[in-house]
Design an enzyme around this catalytic site. Structure first.
Site, PDB file in Angstrom:
ATOM      1  CE  LYS A 116      -4.059   1.203   2.364  1.00  0.00           C
ATOM      2  NZ  LYS A 116      -5.202   1.104   3.742  1.00  0.00           N
TER       3      LYS A 116
HETATM    4  C1  E4P Z   1      -8.313   2.279   3.363  1.00  0.00           C
HETATM    5  O1  E4P Z   1      -7.650   1.393   3.104  1.00  0.00           O
HETATM    6  C2  E4P Z   1      -8.282   2.972   4.961  1.00  0.00           C
HETATM    7  O2  E4P Z   1      -7.942   1.988   5.684  1.00  0.00           O
HETATM    8  C3  E4P Z   1      -9.484   3.421   5.283  1.00  0.00           C
HETATM    9  O3  E4P Z   1     -10.794   2.778   4.361  1.00  0.00           O
HETATM   10  C4  E4P Z   1      -9.779   4.605   6.082  1.00  0.00           C
HETATM   11  O4  E4P Z   1     -10.825   4.592   6.352  1.00  0.00           O
HETATM   12  P1  E4P Z   1     -11.256   5.763   7.511  1.00  0.00           P
HETATM   13  O5  E4P Z   1     -11.718   6.943   6.952  1.00  0.00           O
HETATM   14  O6  E4P Z   1     -12.526   5.246   8.237  1.00  0.00           O
HETATM   15  O7  E4P Z   1     -10.233   5.803   8.606  1.00  0.00           O
END
Ligand code: E4P
Length: 218
Positions: free
Chosen positions: A87
């Site tokens: 990522k």
């Molecule tokens: C994506 O990979 C992130 O981990 C995630 O969806 C972030 O979400 P949030 O806005 O609920 O922290």
């Protein structure tokens, strides 16, 4: 549509996996910290533990913000397990890293996408997945689902193979609207998956069926 769960909580990952509809897991440093997983060694072990629970792709985030660091970290993460997807944040050095990993045949997920321009760059760089954060856009009075719609249109115009991974999903209606638009994947909390089960007429109908069955067997 693939369903990913967005958590580092092993119990919730097991519960989603047991449902039989889970296609993968996304994590990020904040989700790790929330579970009390800190320090490189523990985080690495946690990724391996997650891979051993689920069958699908598991996103593991680099914390470097320079190209060399991202490549070094990403290679080490990818070597941990065949299910790991590296990522990478949507920054200039990240674009270079996405291209590098794409050429190397290593799967990537470009994270922190908030605009169509960023989505276009991620696809051009060969990202496997790209994650627009719809909940965080909604939080600042901007239509997150509209972004998914626009990215779908752009990717379809050119046949980009990068998968739209709708992230920062908060509830069931996000999931349903993303499915209507044609997002390839959604990642959300366990509640956004299990919430899809609920309908009062299902509960009323089942109670009636069971009642009538037991009458016939008295
Ligand atoms: C994506 O990979 C992130 O981990 C995630 O969806 C972030 O979400 P949030 O806005 O609920 O922290």
């Amino acid at each position: 549509m693939k369903f990913f769960i967005d958590t580092a909580n092993l119990d919730q990952i097991r519960e989603a996996q047991a449902l039989g509809v889970l296609d993968g897991v996304t994590t990020n440093p904040s989700l790790m910290a929330k579970e009390g997983i800190t320090g490189e060694k523990n985080i690495i072990q946690h990724y391996v533990d997650i891979c051993n629970i689920v069958d699908g792709d598991v996103s593991a985030e680099v914390i470097s913000v320079d190209f060399d660091g991202m490549v070094r970290e990403g290679k080490a993460l990818a070597a941990l397990h065949p299910q790991i997807v590296v990522k990478i944040p949507m920054i200039e050095e990240g674009i270079k890293a996405l291209k590098y990993f794409s050429d190397e045949g290593i799967k990537t997920n470009c994270t922190l996408i908030f605009s169509t321009g960023q989505a276009l760059l991620a696809a051009k760089a060969g990202a496997t997945y790209m994650s627009p954060f719809i909940g965080r856009l909604d939080d600042i009075s901007t239509d997150g689902l509209n972004l998914i719609q626009e990215i779908r249109e752009i990717y379809d115009n050119y046949g980009f193979e990068t998968q739209i991974l709708a992230a920062s999903v908060r509830h069931t209606m996000h999931v349903i609207e993303c499915a209507k638009i044609g997002a390839d994947v959604m990642t959300g909390p366990l509640s956004s998956i299990k919430g899809l089960l609920n309908h009062p007429l299902t509960d009323i109908g089942l109670a009636k069926f069971l009642e009538d069955y037991s009458k016939g067997n008295q």
